[in-house]
Design a protein around this motif. Sequence first.
Motif, PDB file in Angstrom:
ATOM      1  N   HIS A 146      -6.630  78.180  62.751  1.00 48.80           N
ATOM      2  CA  HIS A 146      -6.478  77.063  63.681  1.00 48.80           C
ATOM      3  C   HIS A 146      -5.006  76.908  64.054  1.00 48.80           C
ATOM      4  O   HIS A 146      -4.116  77.470  63.403  1.00 48.80           O
ATOM      5  CB  HIS A 146      -7.059  75.772  63.106  1.00 48.80           C
ATOM      6  CG  HIS A 146      -6.325  75.209  61.931  1.00 48.80           C
ATOM      7  ND1 HIS A 146      -6.385  75.763  60.675  1.00 48.80           N
ATOM      8  CD2 HIS A 146      -5.527  74.112  61.818  1.00 48.80           C
ATOM      9  CE1 HIS A 146      -5.653  75.032  59.841  1.00 48.80           C
ATOM     10  NE2 HIS A 146      -5.107  74.027  60.510  1.00 48.80           N
ATOM     11  N   ASP A 173       1.489  75.087  60.206  1.00 50.32           N
ATOM     12  CA  ASP A 173       1.471  75.705  58.877  1.00 50.32           C
ATOM     13  C   ASP A 173       0.467  76.850  58.790  1.00 50.32           C
ATOM     14  O   ASP A 173       0.332  77.475  57.729  1.00 50.32           O
ATOM     15  CB  ASP A 173       1.207  74.657  57.775  1.00 50.32           C
ATOM     16  CG  ASP A 173      -0.088  73.887  57.969  1.00 50.32           C
ATOM     17  OD1 ASP A 173      -0.375  73.473  59.104  1.00 50.32           O
ATOM     18  OD2 ASP A 173      -0.819  73.685  56.967  1.00 50.32           O
ATOM     19  N   HIS A 174      -0.221  77.137  59.913  1.00 50.26           N
ATOM     20  CA  HIS A 174      -1.165  78.259  59.932  1.00 50.26           C
ATOM     21  C   HIS A 174      -0.820  79.308  60.990  1.00 50.26           C
ATOM     22  O   HIS A 174      -1.287  80.433  60.903  1.00 50.26           O
ATOM     23  CB  HIS A 174      -2.597  77.746  60.127  1.00 50.26           C
ATOM     24  CG  HIS A 174      -3.059  76.889  58.994  1.00 50.26           C
ATOM     25  ND1 HIS A 174      -3.893  77.344  57.995  1.00 50.26           N
ATOM     26  CD2 HIS A 174      -2.747  75.606  58.668  1.00 50.26           C
ATOM     27  CE1 HIS A 174      -4.096  76.364  57.110  1.00 50.26           C
ATOM     28  NE2 HIS A 174      -3.407  75.302  57.500  1.00 50.26           N
ATOM     29  N   ASP A 196      -8.470  74.710  57.301  1.00 51.50           N
ATOM     30  CA  ASP A 196      -8.459  73.271  57.025  1.00 51.50           C
ATOM     31  C   ASP A 196      -9.714  72.670  57.652  1.00 51.50           C
ATOM     32  O   ASP A 196     -10.002  72.937  58.822  1.00 51.50           O
ATOM     33  CB  ASP A 196      -7.244  72.597  57.670  1.00 51.50           C
ATOM     34  CG  ASP A 196      -5.922  73.006  57.049  1.00 51.50           C
ATOM     35  OD1 ASP A 196      -5.929  73.733  56.043  1.00 51.50           O
ATOM     36  OD2 ASP A 196      -4.873  72.585  57.578  1.00 51.50           O
ATOM     37  N   HIS A 253      -3.962  75.350  49.449  1.00 49.14           N
ATOM     38  CA  HIS A 253      -3.589  74.275  50.377  1.00 49.14           C
ATOM     39  C   HIS A 253      -3.696  72.899  49.700  1.00 49.14           C
ATOM     40  O   HIS A 253      -4.246  71.951  50.251  1.00 49.14           O
ATOM     41  CB  HIS A 253      -4.484  74.355  51.619  1.00 49.14           C
ATOM     42  CG  HIS A 253      -3.926  73.719  52.865  1.00 49.14           C
ATOM     43  ND1 HIS A 253      -3.838  72.359  53.032  1.00 49.14           N
ATOM     44  CD2 HIS A 253      -3.456  74.249  54.019  1.00 49.14           C
ATOM     45  CE1 HIS A 253      -3.346  72.086  54.227  1.00 49.14           C
ATOM     46  NE2 HIS A 253      -3.090  73.217  54.847  1.00 49.14           N
TER      47      HIS A 253
END
Length: 239
Positions: A58, A62-63, A163, A215
């Motif tokens: 996504h 942070d991804h 997430d 995470h």
Amino acid sequence: MGSGDAFCSGGRFQTCIALAPEASAPPHVLIDCGATSLVALRQQQIDPNEIDTVLITHLHGDHFAGLPFLVLDGQFRRRTHDLTVVGPPGTGARLAEAMETMFPGSSTIQRRFTVRVRKHTDRRASELGPLHITPFEVRHASGAPAYAIRVETTTGSVAYSGDTEWTEALLQAADGADLFLCEGYSPAPTRWHLDLDTLHHHRDRFTCEQMLLTHLSPTALASDLTGWHIAHDGLHADL
Ligand SMILES: [Zn+2]
Ligand SMILES: [Zn+2]
């Protein structure tokens, strides 16, 4: 490479999972590429120029915010082989915007290699080299659909939740997988994220061989994690 949340809680790098589909060769596939991923790769002696495929769950920084650095590092170190990025619809535009925000002019400059961007389609499997990739749409607000990703090769299978709030799609993404990397963000329910209470409630419904939590927020890291397997940066798993 990175088992932390967006804020590097516990000193952990942001999300980045490196896959070596051929046991005899170094990793050349990433699932997610958080902003800290270049330093994480270098700490593990993996040359970022060897990465040819990045699967993005996504479009949160942070991804995916390590991608501009991965591309620019390749440009400055004379990378010649192409890079394929597979992400949610809109990944190409968001990557170009991120590059222009951080390094103006960097998204349009001529390079010796091509960055190809492909998009996930919910539950539509695709083949990419040795990888059989299936995205499962999950519940996480990031300006574009978010996905759990399942990757299979002839030798093993791994799934990653990305997430997400609880969704039954996680059971399908992880079904029979050798390893399921699952967000364990908070001890109790939090909007858009997975928590340990909810995971515990559904745990017997998962059919994966092994579940590893990743995470984790500061409160999750400080909670009683007895009975859970927790990922850490640099963790190596043979599937
Ligand atoms: Zn995240
Ligand atoms: Zn996110």
